[in-house]
Structures are given as C-alpha cells and as structure tokens.
Design an enzyme around this catalytic site. Sequence first.
Site, PDB file in Angstrom:
ATOM      1  N   CYS A 281       0.696  -1.320   0.110  1.00  0.00           N
ATOM      2  CA  CYS A 281       0.054  -0.125  -0.021  1.00  0.00           C
ATOM      3  C   CYS A 281       0.817   1.247  -0.069  1.00  0.00           C
ATOM      4  O   CYS A 281       1.607   1.723   1.003  1.00  0.00           O
ATOM      5  CB  CYS A 281      -0.877   0.099   1.232  1.00  0.00           C
TER       6      CYS A 281
ATOM      7  N   CYS B  17      -0.480   4.150   2.330  1.00  0.00           N
ATOM      8  CA  CYS B  17      -0.251   3.898   3.587  1.00  0.00           C
ATOM      9  C   CYS B  17       1.169   4.094   3.951  1.00  0.00           C
ATOM     10  O   CYS B  17       1.433   4.809   4.933  1.00  0.00           O
ATOM     11  CB  CYS B  17      -0.414   2.530   4.072  1.00  0.00           C
ATOM     12  N   ASP B  18       2.131   3.539   3.337  1.00  0.00           N
ATOM     13  CA  ASP B  18       3.462   3.355   3.590  1.00  0.00           C
ATOM     14  C   ASP B  18       4.356   4.131   2.737  1.00  0.00           C
ATOM     15  O   ASP B  18       5.665   4.374   3.058  1.00  0.00           O
ATOM     16  CB  ASP B  18       4.049   2.070   3.476  1.00  0.00           C
TER      17      ASP B  18
HETATM   18  C1  LIG Z   1      -0.057  -4.072   5.412  1.00  0.00           C
HETATM   19  C2  LIG Z   1      -1.287  -3.129   5.401  1.00  0.00           C
HETATM   20  C3  LIG Z   1      -0.904  -1.827   5.769  1.00  0.00           C
HETATM   21  C4  LIG Z   1      -2.195  -0.837   5.732  1.00  0.00           C
HETATM   22  N1  LIG Z   1      -1.785   0.498   6.147  1.00  0.00           N
HETATM   23  C5  LIG Z   1      -2.746   1.208   6.029  1.00  0.00           C
HETATM   24  C6  LIG Z   1      -2.736   2.552   6.576  1.00  0.00           C
HETATM   25  O1  LIG Z   1      -1.596   3.057   7.254  1.00  0.00           O
HETATM   26  N2  LIG Z   1      -3.551   3.470   6.609  1.00  0.00           N
HETATM   27  C7  LIG Z   1      -4.845   3.185   6.067  1.00  0.00           C
HETATM   28  O2  LIG Z   1      -5.729   4.068   6.016  1.00  0.00           O
HETATM   29  N3  LIG Z   1      -5.165   1.928   5.624  1.00  0.00           N
HETATM   30  C8  LIG Z   1      -4.008   0.869   5.621  1.00  0.00           C
HETATM   31  N4  LIG Z   1      -4.134  -0.427   5.013  1.00  0.00           N
HETATM   32  C9  LIG Z   1      -5.670  -0.491   4.480  1.00  0.00           C
HETATM   33  C10 LIG Z   1      -6.523  -0.965   5.407  1.00  0.00           C
HETATM   34  O3  LIG Z   1      -6.326  -1.843   6.430  1.00  0.00           O
HETATM   35  C11 LIG Z   1      -7.768  -1.332   4.843  1.00  0.00           C
HETATM   36  O4  LIG Z   1      -8.344  -0.667   3.751  1.00  0.00           O
HETATM   37  C12 LIG Z   1      -9.050  -1.453   5.497  1.00  0.00           C
HETATM   38  O5  LIG Z   1      -8.926  -2.432   6.793  1.00  0.00           O
HETATM   39  C13 LIG Z   1     -10.295  -1.990   4.888  1.00  0.00           C
HETATM   40  O6  LIG Z   1     -11.360  -2.367   6.119  1.00  0.00           O
HETATM   41  P1  LIG Z   1     -12.400  -3.141   5.705  1.00  0.00           P
HETATM   42  O7  LIG Z   1     -13.312  -3.217   7.201  1.00  0.00           O
HETATM   43  O8  LIG Z   1     -13.195  -2.982   4.411  1.00  0.00           O
HETATM   44  O9  LIG Z   1     -11.835  -4.577   5.704  1.00  0.00           O
HETATM   45  P2  LIG Z   1     -10.705  -5.561   6.311  1.00  0.00           P
HETATM   46  O10 LIG Z   1      -9.888  -4.796   7.286  1.00  0.00           O
HETATM   47  O11 LIG Z   1     -10.078  -6.418   5.389  1.00  0.00           O
HETATM   48  O12 LIG Z   1     -11.815  -6.270   7.525  1.00  0.00           O
HETATM   49  C14 LIG Z   1     -12.601  -7.288   7.000  1.00  0.00           C
HETATM   50  C15 LIG Z   1     -12.846  -8.401   8.186  1.00  0.00           C
HETATM   51  O13 LIG Z   1     -13.713  -9.353   7.721  1.00  0.00           O
HETATM   52  C16 LIG Z   1     -13.303 -10.484   8.218  1.00  0.00           C
HETATM   53  N5  LIG Z   1     -14.119 -11.651   7.397  1.00  0.00           N
HETATM   54  C17 LIG Z   1     -13.698 -11.944   5.835  1.00  0.00           C
HETATM   55  N6  LIG Z   1     -14.549 -12.817   5.516  1.00  0.00           N
HETATM   56  C18 LIG Z   1     -15.460 -13.201   6.477  1.00  0.00           C
HETATM   57  C19 LIG Z   1     -16.252 -14.309   6.662  1.00  0.00           C
HETATM   58  N7  LIG Z   1     -16.541 -14.959   5.708  1.00  0.00           N
HETATM   59  N8  LIG Z   1     -16.940 -14.277   7.815  1.00  0.00           N
HETATM   60  C20 LIG Z   1     -16.617 -13.586   8.748  1.00  0.00           C
HETATM   61  N9  LIG Z   1     -15.627 -12.584   9.094  1.00  0.00           N
HETATM   62  C21 LIG Z   1     -15.095 -12.380   7.889  1.00  0.00           C
HETATM   63  C22 LIG Z   1     -11.881 -10.507   8.032  1.00  0.00           C
HETATM   64  O14 LIG Z   1     -11.436 -11.386   9.053  1.00  0.00           O
HETATM   65  C23 LIG Z   1     -11.528  -9.019   8.591  1.00  0.00           C
HETATM   66  O15 LIG Z   1     -11.189  -8.989   9.888  1.00  0.00           O
HETATM   67  C24 LIG Z   1      -3.351  -1.261   5.232  1.00  0.00           C
HETATM   68  C25 LIG Z   1      -3.625  -2.570   4.880  1.00  0.00           C
HETATM   69  C26 LIG Z   1      -2.672  -3.582   4.819  1.00  0.00           C
HETATM   70  C27 LIG Z   1      -2.718  -4.892   4.458  1.00  0.00           C
END
Ligand SMILES: Cc1cc2nc3c(=O)[nH]c(=O)nc-3n(C[C@H](O)[C@H](O)[C@H](O)COP(=O)(O)OP(=O)(O)OC[C@H]3O[C@@H](n4cnc5c(N)ncnc54)[C@H](O)[C@@H]3O)c2cc1C
Length: 311
Positions: free
Chosen positions: A133, A136-137
């Site tokens: 990302c 992010c980084d």
């Molecule tokens: C290494 C890394 C660094 C990042 N750094 C940043 C940053 O510095 N700043 C920033 O703004 N963003 C950052 N991001 C991006 C950010 O993490 C994502 O955009 C954000 O987390 C998305 O949120 P979300 O709730 O859509 O999904 P997610 O965070 O992906 O959460 C989805 C959740 O759903 C759960 N899930 C999935 N399928 C199922 C199922 N079938 N049943 C039950 N549960 C399920 C998963 O276990 C997970 O906990 C980073 C991402 C990564 C990987």
Amino acid sequence: MIDLAIIGGGPAGLTAGLYATRGGLKNVIMYEKGMPGGQITSSSEIENYPGISVVTDGISFMAPWSEQCTRFGLKIEMKSVERVEKISNGFCLHFEDGSKQEAKCVIVCTGSKPRRAGIKGENEFFGRGVSTCATCDGFFYKGKEVAVLGGGNTAIEEALYLSEICSKVYLIHRRDEFRAAPNSVERAKKCEKIEFVLNAVVDEVLGDSSGVTGLRLSYKDGKTRQIEVPGIFVFVGLDVLNNVLSDNNGGFICEMTPQGNVKVNLKMQTSLPGLWACGDLRQDAPKQVVCAAGDGAVAALDAIEYLRNHH
Ligand SMILES: Cc1cc2nc3c(=O)[nH]c(=O)nc-3n(C[C@H](O)[C@H](O)[C@H](O)COP(=O)(O)OP(=O)(O)OC[C@H]3O[C@@H](n4cnc5c(N)ncnc54)[C@H](O)[C@@H]3O)c2cc1C
C-alpha cells in the site's frame, strides 16, 4: 430473527456496529471469523488516520474500536459466514460450522486481501520494507529510492504516486508490455523519477535486522542485477473477499463489478434492498481505514432508516 447482521469486523464492520447500536438498534450481531480489527492489524505503523497524531501499530490502533462498540450493545461472535441467502422477509446467514441465523438486514464488510508475489524474503520483511500500500507506507520513504513490482493499473498508479514522494522509483515488471491503461503507462514513461526495469523478476528481497536493504533481480536473458532500496511495493493483485455473496448458480446475490467488487450507491446500498456493502469490498474503494469507517457509518444510518420503514 435479529434486526441487523454485520459480516466482518474490520474498520467498516466495527463502525457500522457502533453507529447501528448507538443509533438505537437493539438486536445487532457482528460476525468475525478471526479477531476483530481487520487487515490493518497486520501493519506495524498507521499514521494517516485523522486525529491520531502519534504513529501507532495496527493492533493497538484497532483495540479500542471493539471496546467502544460493545459498550453500546453490539454483540460480537467469532464465526465465519459461508454465504448470505435472500429469504422472503430478510436474509439467512449460513455459517461454516453448519449453523444458520436469520436477519432482517445485512451489512457486508468482508474486506480484501492483497496478493503476495511469493518471492524469497517477502514474508520475512513484510511490514519492514515490503508493503502492499503506497498511500499507507509511501511517506516512510520520503526522499529515498523504492521499487514497485507489477504491471497492472495499481502498480503504475502507485509508482506515479510514489514518484511524488520518493527520489526514484524502479518499476519492475516481468514483461515489456503492460496490462495497465496505456495513458497511465505513458504518464509513467514521461516521469523522470521512474526507471522501468522490464523483462525482469525479483528473485529475493534482501535485508538485515533493520529491514529491507535491496533486491536481487534476474532478467529474461539470464543477466542478474542487485538494486539497493529500503522499500519494495508489491502490486500483483488483490483478492476481494466476496464469497459470502455467492449464490448457488455460480453468480452473486447482488450486482458486482467485473473485478468482483460489490456495486453500491452513495448510501452503500447494493442492488438488493436490505443489503449494504462497505469498505474494501465495494466498488471504487480507496482502501483506507478512514474510508472504510465512513462507509460503515453511512450504511448503518441507512439501515436504521430501512428498518424503520420496512419492518
Ligand atoms: C499491511 C497493511 C497496511 C495498511 N496500512 C494502512 C494505513 O496506513 N492507512 C490506511 O488507512 N489503511 C491501511 N491499510 C488498508 C486498510 O487496512 C484497509 O483499507 C481497511 O482495513 C479496510 O477495512 P474493511 O473493514 O473494509 O476490511 P478489512 O480490514 O479487510 O476487514 C474485513 C474483516 O472481515 C473478516 N471476514 C472476512 N470474511 C469473513 C467471513 N466470511 N466471515 C466472517 N468474517 C469475515 C476478516 O477476518 C476481517 O477482519 C493497510 C492494509 C494492509 C494490509
């Protein structure tokens, strides 16, 4: 039958849970297959969430989010959802353990997962120089040289983004043709800070106790090269976790984009009334915590309205 089921406990799901329960819904359950927190818990640093001026790691950053939701009555169950079925008066959630739960409406926030390239050293140095990302980084490499791996739209766009921050960007691609849009490739070619390293693959990410120090590459013609960089950004694809929305006929219960993201409107409503999609899962998601959280709030407020009018 519960009022609202939330699937996924990342920033989108937790914010949906907060707004739904604080907004007065009593019977709300969030299903999370692992620990709540989402992808960001795998990051060692987050510094772009508004209002949080101290750089913190993803786990510490997300810990208060569940605490805050449960205070307003959100129930969190650690269960993996297999699929969501549309039934006459709402939805039926089928869990991996074989159990079921009916809900009047559902907010899906299952997120996405950046693909890894499978290079030696990639996992070892992930979060210590290997990133997926740039937004992010990228800032951590201000004024430094970095490498970008990939040949799709994201790789090119992120290389251009990094060229604004970093002193040089090596764009490494295994072919000499790109899948990315031709005008983006043209823009990257015109950018003096981007060096195209084509017909080349990364054999190993090199590093020491401080993190990444460089890359070992080999070209199609057999020549090898070592590039010294403290950071490599890997953009070889993204898996959208959309399985829960699959129907029994090889399609989906709501409209999707060709890339597998859920089509939504500005209220995060999908094409199926009573079903919302938020965060990284939805079309055009900026894939940032702040945006996922915003989506969750928007969907929960609309779900409250929906339940008031429909049930
Ligand atoms: C290494 C890394 C660094 C990042 N750094 C940043 C940053 O510095 N700043 C920033 O703004 N963003 C950052 N991001 C991006 C950010 O993490 C994502 O955009 C954000 O987390 C998305 O949120 P979300 O709730 O859509 O999904 P997610 O965070 O992906 O959460 C989805 C959740 O759903 C759960 N899930 C999935 N399928 C199922 C199922 N079938 N049943 C039950 N549960 C399920 C998963 O276990 C997970 O906990 C980073 C991402 C990564 C990987």
